[in-house]
Write a protein that holds these residues in place. Structure first.
Motif, PDB file in Angstrom:
ATOM      1  N   ARG A  20       0.833  -1.203   0.000  1.00 10.88           N
ATOM      2  CA  ARG A  20       0.000   0.000   0.000  1.00 10.88           C
ATOM      3  C   ARG A  20       0.868   1.254   0.000  1.00 10.88           C
ATOM      4  O   ARG A  20       0.596   2.210  -0.741  1.00 10.88           O
ATOM      5  CB  ARG A  20      -0.923  -0.014   1.214  1.00 10.88           C
ATOM      6  CG  ARG A  20      -1.932   1.122   1.215  1.00 10.88           C
ATOM      7  CD  ARG A  20      -2.797   1.085   2.451  1.00 10.88           C
ATOM      8  NE  ARG A  20      -3.734   2.204   2.496  1.00 10.88           N
ATOM      9  CZ  ARG A  20      -4.364   2.601   3.585  1.00 10.88           C
ATOM     10  NH1 ARG A  20      -4.171   1.964   4.735  1.00 10.88           N
ATOM     11  NH2 ARG A  20      -5.193   3.633   3.549  1.00 10.88           N
ATOM     12  N   ASN A  29       3.871   1.600  -1.141  1.00  8.71           N
ATOM     13  CA  ASN A  29       4.493   1.724  -2.457  1.00  8.71           C
ATOM     14  C   ASN A  29       3.536   2.328  -3.471  1.00  8.71           C
ATOM     15  O   ASN A  29       3.920   3.193  -4.274  1.00  8.71           O
ATOM     16  CB  ASN A  29       4.982   0.353  -2.923  1.00  8.71           C
ATOM     17  CG  ASN A  29       5.608   0.395  -4.301  1.00  8.71           C
ATOM     18  OD1 ASN A  29       4.972   0.042  -5.294  1.00  8.71           O
ATOM     19  ND2 ASN A  29       6.849   0.815  -4.377  1.00  8.71           N
ATOM     20  N   ARG A  30       2.262   1.888  -3.422  1.00 13.18           N
ATOM     21  CA  ARG A  30       1.261   2.453  -4.333  1.00 13.18           C
ATOM     22  C   ARG A  30       1.083   3.951  -4.099  1.00 13.18           C
ATOM     23  O   ARG A  30       1.022   4.749  -5.043  1.00 13.18           O
ATOM     24  CB  ARG A  30      -0.094   1.750  -4.144  1.00 13.18           C
ATOM     25  CG  ARG A  30      -0.155   0.327  -4.622  1.00 13.18           C
ATOM     26  CD  ARG A  30      -1.591  -0.153  -4.724  1.00 13.18           C
ATOM     27  NE  ARG A  30      -2.354  -0.065  -3.499  1.00 13.18           N
ATOM     28  CZ  ARG A  30      -2.384  -1.001  -2.565  1.00 13.18           C
ATOM     29  NH1 ARG A  30      -1.642  -2.088  -2.692  1.00 13.18           N
ATOM     30  NH2 ARG A  30      -3.138  -0.876  -1.495  1.00 13.18           N
ATOM     31  N   ILE A  31       0.990   4.326  -2.819  1.00 14.04           N
ATOM     32  CA  ILE A  31       0.762   5.730  -2.486  1.00 14.04           C
ATOM     33  C   ILE A  31       1.934   6.594  -2.948  1.00 14.04           C
ATOM     34  O   ILE A  31       1.744   7.687  -3.508  1.00 14.04           O
ATOM     35  CB  ILE A  31       0.507   5.881  -0.975  1.00 14.04           C
ATOM     36  CG1 ILE A  31      -0.825   5.233  -0.603  1.00 14.04           C
ATOM     37  CG2 ILE A  31       0.531   7.348  -0.557  1.00 14.04           C
ATOM     38  CD1 ILE A  31      -1.072   5.117   0.883  1.00 14.04           C
ATOM     39  N   ARG A  90       4.015   6.035  -5.379  1.00 13.37           N
ATOM     40  CA  ARG A  90       4.021   6.134  -6.840  1.00 13.37           C
ATOM     41  C   ARG A  90       2.928   7.091  -7.338  1.00 13.37           C
ATOM     42  O   ARG A  90       3.141   7.832  -8.303  1.00 13.37           O
ATOM     43  CB  ARG A  90       3.819   4.748  -7.450  1.00 13.37           C
ATOM     44  CG  ARG A  90       5.039   3.846  -7.346  1.00 13.37           C
ATOM     45  CD  ARG A  90       4.764   2.465  -7.925  1.00 13.37           C
ATOM     46  NE  ARG A  90       5.945   1.635  -7.877  1.00 13.37           N
ATOM     47  CZ  ARG A  90       6.889   1.603  -8.815  1.00 13.37           C
ATOM     48  NH1 ARG A  90       6.774   2.395  -9.878  1.00 13.37           N
ATOM     49  NH2 ARG A  90       7.936   0.817  -8.707  1.00 13.37           N
ATOM     50  N   GLU A  91       1.773   7.024  -6.664  1.00 14.50           N
ATOM     51  CA  GLU A  91       0.654   7.860  -7.103  1.00 14.50           C
ATOM     52  C   GLU A  91       0.855   9.332  -6.752  1.00 14.50           C
ATOM     53  O   GLU A  91       0.535  10.225  -7.540  1.00 14.50           O
ATOM     54  CB  GLU A  91      -0.647   7.343  -6.481  1.00 14.50           C
ATOM     55  CG  GLU A  91      -1.089   5.987  -7.032  1.00 14.50           C
ATOM     56  CD  GLU A  91      -2.161   5.351  -6.164  1.00 14.50           C
ATOM     57  OE1 GLU A  91      -2.567   5.964  -5.151  1.00 14.50           O
ATOM     58  OE2 GLU A  91      -2.585   4.217  -6.480  1.00 14.50           O
ATOM     59  N   THR A  92       1.392   9.600  -5.550  1.00 14.36           N
ATOM     60  CA  THR A  92       1.507  10.977  -5.079  1.00 14.36           C
ATOM     61  C   THR A  92       2.870  11.599  -5.360  1.00 14.36           C
ATOM     62  O   THR A  92       3.007  12.818  -5.345  1.00 14.36           O
ATOM     63  CB  THR A  92       1.257  11.049  -3.563  1.00 14.36           C
ATOM     64  OG1 THR A  92       2.293  10.317  -2.878  1.00 14.36           O
ATOM     65  CG2 THR A  92      -0.101  10.464  -3.209  1.00 14.36           C
ATOM     66  N   ARG A  93       3.879  10.727  -5.571  1.00 17.11           N
ATOM     67  CA  ARG A  93       5.259  11.186  -5.727  1.00 17.11           C
ATOM     68  C   ARG A  93       5.676  12.039  -4.539  1.00 17.11           C
ATOM     69  O   ARG A  93       6.443  13.006  -4.675  1.00 17.11           O
ATOM     70  CB  ARG A  93       5.456  11.928  -7.049  1.00 17.11           C
ATOM     71  CG  ARG A  93       5.149  11.061  -8.253  1.00 17.11           C
ATOM     72  CD  ARG A  93       5.630  11.657  -9.544  1.00 17.11           C
ATOM     73  NE  ARG A  93       5.306  10.766 -10.654  1.00 17.11           N
ATOM     74  CZ  ARG A  93       5.776  10.920 -11.885  1.00 17.11           C
ATOM     75  NH1 ARG A  93       6.582  11.925 -12.168  1.00 17.11           N
ATOM     76  NH2 ARG A  93       5.435  10.077 -12.831  1.00 17.11           N
ATOM     77  N   PRO A 153      -9.710   0.914  -1.916  1.00 15.09           N
ATOM     78  CA  PRO A 153      -8.301   0.952  -2.303  1.00 15.09           C
ATOM     79  C   PRO A 153      -7.331   0.774  -1.136  1.00 15.09           C
ATOM     80  O   PRO A 153      -6.131   0.610  -1.362  1.00 15.09           O
ATOM     81  CB  PRO A 153      -8.145   2.344  -2.942  1.00 15.09           C
ATOM     82  CG  PRO A 153      -9.269   3.153  -2.393  1.00 15.09           C
ATOM     83  CD  PRO A 153     -10.402   2.182  -2.192  1.00 15.09           C
ATOM     84  N   THR A 165      -5.418  -4.781 -13.862  1.00 14.33           N
ATOM     85  CA  THR A 165      -5.497  -3.316 -13.879  1.00 14.33           C
ATOM     86  C   THR A 165      -5.725  -2.654 -12.533  1.00 14.33           C
ATOM     87  O   THR A 165      -5.358  -1.489 -12.361  1.00 14.33           O
ATOM     88  CB  THR A 165      -6.624  -2.865 -14.830  1.00 14.33           C
ATOM     89  OG1 THR A 165      -7.869  -3.438 -14.390  1.00 14.33           O
ATOM     90  CG2 THR A 165      -6.346  -3.330 -16.250  1.00 14.33           C
ATOM     91  N   PRO A 169      -5.010  -1.249  -9.114  1.00 14.79           N
ATOM     92  CA  PRO A 169      -3.702  -0.946  -8.513  1.00 14.79           C
ATOM     93  C   PRO A 169      -3.429  -1.675  -7.204  1.00 14.79           C
ATOM     94  O   PRO A 169      -2.265  -1.873  -6.840  1.00 14.79           O
ATOM     95  CB  PRO A 169      -3.747   0.574  -8.304  1.00 14.79           C
ATOM     96  CG  PRO A 169      -5.193   0.925  -8.299  1.00 14.79           C
ATOM     97  CD  PRO A 169      -5.865  -0.051  -9.215  1.00 14.79           C
ATOM     98  N   ASN A 170      -4.483  -2.066  -6.489  1.00 23.34           N
ATOM     99  CA  ASN A 170      -4.273  -2.756  -5.214  1.00 23.34           C
ATOM    100  C   ASN A 170      -4.342  -4.276  -5.344  1.00 23.34           C
ATOM    101  O   ASN A 170      -4.448  -4.983  -4.342  1.00 23.34           O
ATOM    102  CB  ASN A 170      -5.259  -2.262  -4.155  1.00 23.34           C
ATOM    103  CG  ASN A 170      -6.707  -2.395  -4.578  1.00 23.34           C
ATOM    104  OD1 ASN A 170      -7.018  -2.516  -5.761  1.00 23.34           O
ATOM    105  ND2 ASN A 170      -7.607  -2.352  -3.605  1.00 23.34           N
TER     106      ASN A 170
END
Length: 218
Positions: free
Chosen positions: A24, A26-28, A30-33, A146, A168, A170-171
């Motif tokens: 989770r 890692n996803r955040i 990548r999404e928010t930078r 999510p 597809t 993301p989670n």
């Protein structure tokens, strides 16, 4: 038992990463930078991990998790051997790892209601069989929540259709049924078979027999 080793190792690594909130977070990022600890999990200390099934993989995994400060709750596949329900485990545990045996009575055992009841940020791992999960319902819940993570190594059908949301969302982290023995790990299976054959030819008891009772009680 030989093939149980790499599956247990695969699940063990995912369980520890899941408890840390690795997927989770890692996803955040990548999404928010934006570098932060957002989405971090509770960690391994004192947290509950649920193992569905009590066969060779689950047994090996229990041994590995015994080195960690986690609470491991095991639900055998046979209802008469259970001390906890599937409903309770999905509500309570932060990581739920499926190792149910491939039997007809386990088809669609894991339902929409189970995924809907998961704790905020919780993680579901499936290295059992895809048919044990109501896959479309799982994907509906993953799309709506999510915060959850699904680590899926087995699907039904296998491989999934190219249009599947498994590719597809993301989670949802999808792998191609790689948890079992591959490449170098296949040599272990051969070594174990050869060793048992040598014992058999020498009139000694074999160490890795698979009996009907083992299949019925896991």
């Amino acid at each position: 038992r030989a093939n149980a080793i790499p599956v247990a190792e695969f699940a063990f690594s995912q369980i520890l990463l899941g408890l840390k909130g690795f997927f989770r977070n890692n996803r955040i990022l990548r999404e928010t930078r934006r570098f932060s600890a957002e989405g971090a999990g509770p960690g391994a200390y004192g947290e509950e991990v649920a193992l569905l099934g009590a066969g060779a993989i689950s047994t090996r995994l229990q041994e590995m998790l015994a080195r960690c400060d986690v609470k491991v709750t095991v639900m055998p596949s046979r209802p008469e051997r259970r001390t906890v329900t599937l409903d309770e485990l999905f509500r309570r545990a932060f990581v739920i790892s499926n190792h149910l045996p491939d039997r007809a009575d386990n088809k669609r055992t894991i339902t929409r209601a189970h995924f809907e009841s998961m704790r905020p940020g919780a993680v579901f791992i499936n290295t059992g069989r895809g048919g044990q999960v109501d896959e479309e319902a799982m994907l509906d819940v993953m799309a709506a929540r999510p915060d959850l993570t699904a680590l899926i190594d087995v699907t039904e059908p296998e491989p999934p259709a190219s249009s599947s949301r498994l590719y597809t969302l993301p989670n949802v982290c999808l792998t191609g049924h790689i948890a079992g023995s591959w490449n170098d790990e296949v040599h272990r299976m051969a070594d174990w078979v050869i060793a048992d054959l040598e014992r058999c030819l020498a009139g000694e008891p074999m160490r890795n027999l698979v009996t009907e009772s083992m299949l019925l009680t896991s």
